[in-house]
Design an enzyme around this catalytic site. Sequence first.
Site, PDB file in Angstrom:
ATOM      1  N   GLN A   1      13.759 101.498 -21.862  1.00 49.19           N
ATOM      2  CA  GLN A   1      13.581 101.404 -20.405  1.00 49.19           C
ATOM      3  C   GLN A   1      13.715  99.925 -20.054  1.00 49.19           C
ATOM      4  OE1 GLN A   1      13.178 103.246 -17.560  1.00 49.19           O
ATOM      5  NE2 GLN A   1      13.012 101.283 -16.516  1.00 49.19           N
TER       6      GLN A   1
ATOM      7  N   GLN B   1      14.598  98.363 -16.848  1.00 49.45           N
ATOM      8  CA  GLN B   1      14.170  97.846 -15.555  1.00 49.45           C
ATOM      9  C   GLN B   1      12.671  97.575 -15.575  1.00 49.45           C
ATOM     10  OE1 GLN B   1      14.908 100.418 -12.176  1.00 49.45           O
ATOM     11  NE2 GLN B   1      15.074  98.717 -10.761  1.00 49.45           N
TER      12      GLN B   1
ATOM     13  N   GLY C   1       9.597 109.019 -13.065  1.00 50.80           N
ATOM     14  CA  GLY C   1      10.228 110.294 -12.773  1.00 50.80           C
ATOM     15  C   GLY C   1      11.651 110.256 -13.298  1.00 50.80           C
TER      16      GLY C   1
ATOM     17  N   MET D   1      15.226 107.359 -14.158  1.00 52.86           N
ATOM     18  CA  MET D   1      15.804 106.013 -14.230  1.00 52.86           C
ATOM     19  C   MET D   1      17.317 106.157 -14.195  1.00 52.86           C
ATOM     20  SD  MET D   1      15.412 102.763 -14.426  1.00 52.86           S
ATOM     21  CE  MET D   1      16.890 101.760 -14.287  1.00 52.86           C
ATOM     22  N   GLU D   2      17.924 105.426 -13.266  1.00 54.12           N
ATOM     23  CA  GLU D   2      19.332 105.633 -12.914  1.00 54.12           C
ATOM     24  C   GLU D   2      20.326 104.999 -13.890  1.00 54.12           C
ATOM     25  OE1 GLU D   2      17.035 103.745 -11.420  1.00 54.12           O
ATOM     26  OE2 GLU D   2      17.885 101.986 -10.434  1.00 54.12           O
TER      27      GLU D   2
ATOM     28  N   HIS E   1      18.103 111.440  -6.076  1.00 53.61           N
ATOM     29  CA  HIS E   1      17.741 110.025  -5.986  1.00 53.61           C
ATOM     30  C   HIS E   1      18.471 109.194  -7.057  1.00 53.61           C
ATOM     31  CE1 HIS E   1      14.894 106.622  -5.275  1.00 53.61           C
ATOM     32  NE2 HIS E   1      15.155 106.392  -6.550  1.00 53.61           N
ATOM     33  N   GLU E   2      18.348 109.623  -8.304  1.00 53.60           N
ATOM     34  CA  GLU E   2      18.965 108.821  -9.379  1.00 53.60           C
ATOM     35  C   GLU E   2      20.491 108.832  -9.252  1.00 53.60           C
ATOM     36  OE1 GLU E   2      16.811 107.068 -10.528  1.00 53.60           O
ATOM     37  OE2 GLU E   2      15.012 108.287 -10.257  1.00 53.60           O
TER      38      GLU E   2
ATOM     39  N   HIS F   1      21.694 106.303  -6.793  1.00 57.60           N
ATOM     40  CA  HIS F   1      21.730 104.936  -7.320  1.00 57.60           C
ATOM     41  C   HIS F   1      23.116 104.571  -7.869  1.00 57.60           C
ATOM     42  CE1 HIS F   1      17.770 103.141  -7.025  1.00 57.60           C
ATOM     43  NE2 HIS F   1      17.155 104.141  -7.630  1.00 57.60           N
TER      44      HIS F   1
ATOM     45  N   GLU G   1      16.122 100.499  -3.781  1.00 60.62           N
ATOM     46  CA  GLU G   1      15.309 101.710  -3.643  1.00 60.62           C
ATOM     47  C   GLU G   1      15.262 102.284  -2.221  1.00 60.62           C
ATOM     48  OE1 GLU G   1      14.588 103.369  -6.140  1.00 60.62           O
ATOM     49  OE2 GLU G   1      14.759 101.893  -7.759  1.00 60.62           O
TER      50      GLU G   1
ATOM     51  N   ASP H   1       7.421  94.616 -11.442  1.00 63.06           N
ATOM     52  CA  ASP H   1       6.881  95.973 -11.438  1.00 63.06           C
ATOM     53  C   ASP H   1       5.768  96.143 -10.400  1.00 63.06           C
ATOM     54  OD1 ASP H   1       7.005  98.544 -12.715  1.00 63.06           O
ATOM     55  OD2 ASP H   1       5.034  98.107 -13.578  1.00 63.06           O
TER      56      ASP H   1
ATOM     57  N   TYR I   1      10.564 101.510  -1.202  1.00 64.47           N
ATOM     58  CA  TYR I   1      11.105 102.866  -1.158  1.00 64.47           C
ATOM     59  C   TYR I   1      11.092 103.434   0.265  1.00 64.47           C
ATOM     60  CZ  TYR I   1      11.082 103.277  -6.267  1.00 64.47           C
ATOM     61  OH  TYR I   1      11.349 103.122  -7.600  1.00 64.47           O
TER      62      TYR I   1
END
Length: 614
Positions: A155, A157, A285, A287-288, A312-313, A316, A335, A390, A398
């Site tokens: 991960q 980001q 949830g 990650m794009e 959503h993803e 992106h 976002e 973060d 968002y």
Amino acid sequence: MLREMMVTGMLLSLCHGCVGVDQPQASTSYTMDHHSHAKPAQVCVVHMDLDIGLDFKAHKIEGTVTLSFERHDVQAPLILDVNGLEINSVTGADGRPRPFDLESGNDLLGDALRIKLDDQDSQVTVGYATRPEAAALQWLEPEQTAGNSPFLYTQGQAILTRTWIPLQDSPGVRMTFDARIRAPAELEVVMAAEQLGPDPEDSRVRLFRMPQAIPSYLVALACGELTFREISPRCGVWAAPTIAEAAAAEFEDMDDMLRACETLFGPYRWGRYDLLILPAAFPFGGMENPRLTFATPTIIAGDKSLVALVAHELAHSWSGNLVTNATWSDFWLNEGFTVYLEQRIMEAVFGEERARMETLIGMQTLDEELPRLSKELRKLHPDLRGRDPDDNMTAVPYDKGAALLRTIEAAVGRPAFDSFLQGWFADHSFRSATTAEFLSYLRKHLLTEGGEIDLVEWIEGTSIPADAHRPSSQAFEAVDAQQSAWRAGIAARDLETHGWVTHQWLHFLNHMPDKLESSQIEELDQTFDLTRSRNSEILAAWLRLCVRHGHRAADSRLEEFLLEVGRRKFLEPLYREMAKTPDGRERALSIYSRARPRYHAITQRSLDQTLKSP
Ligand code: BES
Ligand code: ZN
């Protein structure tokens, strides 16, 4: 893709990477990325060759990365971001060592690896190894997966890629890459890239290629027991064999979503679009990661009710991956745009009412969260110097971001806004953009007359402007009516809930009065069987109510959920609610001590904060 740019009087050709984002020390005409040591205005990485092995026993990745770069200042060293990596060697293309030093930074940003280049150098190779505690990596034991094998995923980001690859870890730098990943033969390896299959000479080595230039936070890899189910010629799902069928059924509309996107926002530029269902420990949830969205299994509800996350993803692929926030203070460009696009996709594929309900749930999250945030984090463009990016993953970038775009859309009309959006994506493809660039583009192409929208208030203000666009939803009004009836004494079993969709249940649960009798909570549970809900969103909202109102019958379900799921959005409100009473706090700490080792470092960091001594 070379462009020309004037910097401190010199004409420099800039690579696809360094679109004017640089460090404080560089020319003031550059936007600063305070979260990277790199100086792409001097030397800018444009391609990476990754050659690594995954060691599941030692929880270690070891190998080399060869970085190719363009040099705008021939005197300057190449500076890379590294955090917790063991650097074993640095060599030039001639195979001879290059001098380097590690300038120590702090825990947040990590260190600067400074490499002295020879005059002719256009690439270097760094030999390195990761530490078991590398924050980007989660190594899972077989019992934490849906199968019988260990699992690893990354991960990146926001600033975690530097914990598994030494590179220029700034969203203003873009590079293409090739990768060779050596892994146990019985495990599948996937990357957010083109899969080229096993190396003909060694089947344990899997080959990948990313021909589009991407920022470092989108480099992603996973390895474990995975199988693939095709959904359409260009879409499919990777998942553990035990859940593959359910996943394929849940996400069978992926291609429709993709087609809706292309109609709305312009061509899809990434080739395939696949989904990877990760183990439940995944902290987000979704990650794009380009071409391959990483997602939590908690969105498999059995009735497609949580597929907005895929919308959503997928969105992106335009907002974020094609046009990228130049710095983490511009995060709302990723976002807020994506939430807006997500709502448009949901409307196109599932209808207006569904989209309105999802928009309203977002606005309600924003209203609830805003009072808890510092003044700075209520701004769309916050100052994040010295802070973890973060911290800014709140409803502000968002939902306040999306509300700004909806408000502009409402002011100019949909056709004008749509062509503006298409233009924005087309004019900034494969580049990074700042908030200031967006505002000037907006004023130049859309809000040419000034207009009524106070953009400065939206971007720098700490509240939600009064003109913020809020849809209304008949489906929610029906829920409100039933809830009033229940509060007035009508029995739960006599309420008209037949045919309610997930979002209506969420609305119902999230709008309970502050005070509820235990008999009322019991009545709800007995009537609607909520503690046994198989829908993760409904269950999380319900469990929170149970904690708030002391409904101890749900305790064992709560504990099970906290031990199994690592998704921060669910865990944080539950632990926070538990910690409000001395008793609950004790239970929270006891469960957390067992659950913590199973959570990802990102979730651990947040929950350590939530549960720290008052
Ligand atoms: N890119 C984000 C996840 C992210 C943000 C990871 C910042 C690390 C730092 C992703 O697109 C996202 O927004 N995920 C949301 C889902 C969405 C439907 C709002 C999530 O995981 O909850
Ligand atoms: Zn997102």
